[in-house]
Design an enzyme around this catalytic site. Structure first.
Site, short mmCIF file in Angstrom:
data_model
loop_
_atom_site.label_atom_id
_atom_site.label_comp_id
_atom_site.label_asym_id
_atom_site.label_seq_id
_atom_site.Cartn_x
_atom_site.Cartn_y
_atom_site.Cartn_z
N LYS A 194 0.80 -1.23 0.00
CA LYS A 194 0.00 0.00 0.00
C LYS A 194 0.84 1.28 0.00
O LYS A 194 0.51 2.25 0.68
CB LYS A 194 -0.97 0.00 1.20
CG LYS A 194 -1.99 -1.13 1.13
CD LYS A 194 -2.90 -1.17 2.33
CE LYS A 194 -2.40 -2.13 3.39
NZ LYS A 194 -3.36 -2.43 4.42
N ASP A 229 -5.97 -5.49 10.47
CA ASP A 229 -7.32 -4.90 10.48
C ASP A 229 -8.44 -5.94 10.46
O ASP A 229 -9.47 -5.75 11.09
CB ASP A 229 -7.48 -3.88 9.34
CG ASP A 229 -7.02 -4.41 8.00
OD1 ASP A 229 -6.59 -5.58 7.92
OD2 ASP A 229 -7.08 -3.65 7.01
MG MG Z 1 -8.86 0.15 6.84
#
Ligand code: MG
Ligand code: ADP
Length: 498
Positions: A194, A229
């Site tokens: 990312k 997450d």
């Molecule tokens: Mg997120």
């Protein structure tokens, strides 16, 4: 009639015929061009088809790959990472806990106060900071300094509550990058994703790095859990509803985790867990199967990406990519004909059409599709196009989103199948549906694509019902757990606090 007059009349007739001929020729040519464009659309539709039969093949492939990934290291493109989370919050947790959430575009610091009865989060404070671009690629020292300074300011702002100032504060750390977990509170960074690239942190133990930075700031805090997450989302889901068995994120990227029986994790035979279960982080973005409906646009996107052959499922599903698939289709249409005028350089620029813009076009309900026109001219610098062409663009968005949502649904059913919650009697599928008593099953779900893109969400639900059949689908629900990635880590810090 004089000779001059005759010549004139003939001349006029010839010109008239010629004009008519040109008009007819133009109409024929423009019809041909339109047909070519429609051909591009038809080809896309065909290549993206996801009839329920094909989705069921994807379901089976997902369950099979899950097995393979659990059986041996490197046994599947699904990493099936152990999280060491063998207990999930139940609602009985009491006290004040903190969490740090790093892994998307934003960094969050949170504090939750737990009252000890189910669903009694007494208060929660969240501070959100965009991660400054330069910190994503500088040294680990700079990033960790940013994290610990933000945390320090946050802690110093809290009222001088004697309970929290005396005791060591327990912290959950959500770090959403691929980590090889060593224990519930330690793990080694495998690689950055990312857009992060801080080379001096790869291969190091993440919690050690963080705690050193916290110490330097004089913060009396202990990292109780290291999670990603999806695990945070599952924890929050389970806190509110103990029938929650899996969590799925569909945002910039996509991933899932679920609760597995420890004895099914063959690659770690003899693994000690207190509950006989463990949460497994699938890293499902990397799932691949020959049953996935792939187009030339997907292949080009993959080849041109910084990680070719990687994250194949994610590249068909998640918010980072959907807009760019649409852009590629429009580009092909523009190359096949001039219905979009000359190919603009914007149209050839990767990732210029982001998924929120794609969804704004898709969900444009104005009669003239004004939003579609605006985005095509402002973002892609195309000339004003006719309503017919705007409708074509909406159709392209629809095809790309529908495929993504239906594949995500198939992935979810794959998990349910693996744990015997799809009503088929497990992977062998030996029992008939009517023999099976379905347990209520909840999947926690989070991520901007799912929560903000209504059409995507509706297609996903529709496909889930189609694959499971109405009777079984009644027992399965998807529940949005907002901010689960952070709050869930604080809840796990409570579960695992010393
Ligand atoms: Mg997120
Ligand atoms: P992250 O995945 O970075 O943690 P989110 O879960 O909030 O963050 O997801 C953000 C992503 O969701 C964006 O990158 C975008 O792709 C997608 N998204 C956000 N809003 C919309 C929208 N309105 N329509 C479509 N996609 C959206």
């Amino acid at each position: 009639m004089g000779r001059v007059a005759v010549a004139l009349a003939v001349g006029v007739a010839v010109v008239a015929c010629a004009v008519a001929g040109v008009a007819v020729g133009r109409r024929v040519r423009s019809k041909k061009k339109w047909n070519r464009v429609v051909g591009v659309l038809r080809e896309l539709e065909e290549a993206c088809e996801t009839p329920v039969g094909r989705l069921k093949q994807v379901v089976d492939a997902m369950a099979v790959e899950m097995h393979a990934g659990l059986a041996s290291e490197g046994g599947s493109k699904l990493k099936m990472l152990l999280t060491f989370v063998d207990q999930l919050p139940t609602g009985s947790e009491i006290g004040t806990y903190y969490a740090l959430d790093l892994g998307g575009t934003n960094f969050r610091v949170l504090r939750v106060q737990l009252g000890g009865r189910r669903s009694s989060i007494l208060s929660q404070d969240v501070e959100l900071q965009p991660v400054p671009q330069h910190l994503m690629t500088n040294s680990s020292e700079d990033l960790l300094d940013f994290i610990s300074s933000t945390l320090k300011e946050f802690v110093e702002k809290e009222q001088n509550d004697s309970e929290t100032s005396i005791r060591t504060r327990e912290l959950g750390f959500t770090f959403s990058f691929p980590v090889k977990q060593l224990s519930i509170r330690s793990g080694i960074l495998i690689k950055w994703t990312k857009g992060f690239a801080i080379e001096d942190m790869v291969g190091r133990e993440v919690v050690e790095c963080l705690e050193a930075a916290l110490n330097k700031k004089g913060l009396n805090m202990r990292v109780a859990v290291l999670v990603n997450d999806t695990v945070g989302t599952l924890a929050l889901g389970h806190y509110h509803d103990c029938d929650t068995v899996a969590a799925v994120i569909i945002g910039t990227g996509t991933n899932a985790c679920y609760l597995e029986r420890a004895d099914a994790i063959i690659k770690c035979q003899g693994l000690l867990t207190t509950s006989g279960c463990m949460v497994v982080n699938m890293e499902w973005g990397n799932f691949w199967s020959s049953h996935l409906p792939r187009t030339s646009y997907d292949i080009d996107l993959d080849v041109e990406s910084p990680n070719p052959n990687d994250q194949g499922f994610e590249k068909m599903i998640s918010g980072m990519y959907l807009g760019d698939i649409v852009r590629r289709v429009i580009l092909r249409m523009a190359q096949e004909s001039d219905i979009f005028g000359p190919v603009s350089s914007r149209l050839s620029t990767p990732f210029i059409l982001q998924t929120p813009l794609m969804s704004a076009m898709h969900e444009d309900d104005s009669p003239d599709l004004n939003e579609v026109a605006r985005i095509l001219t402002e973002t892609l610098e195309l000339p004003e196009v006719s309503l017919k062409v705007r409708k074509l663009v909406v159709r392209v968005c629809d095809v790309v989103t529908r495929r993504a949502a239906r594949l995500a649904a198939a992935g979810i059913v794959g998990i349910l199948k693996k744990i015997g919650r799809d009503g088929s009697g497990g992977i062998a599928g030996t029992r008939s549906r009517s023999d099976i008593k379905m347990k209520r099953t909840v999947v926690a779900i989070e991520g901007g694509l799912y929560t903000s893109y209504t059409v995507f969400r509706e297609y996903l639900h529709e496909a889930l019902n189609e694959i499971l059949g109405e009777e079984v689908a009644q027992h399965v629900s998807l529940k949005v757990t907002e901010d689960g990635s952070g709050i869930g880590a604080a809840l796990l810090a409570a579960t695992y606090s010393s």
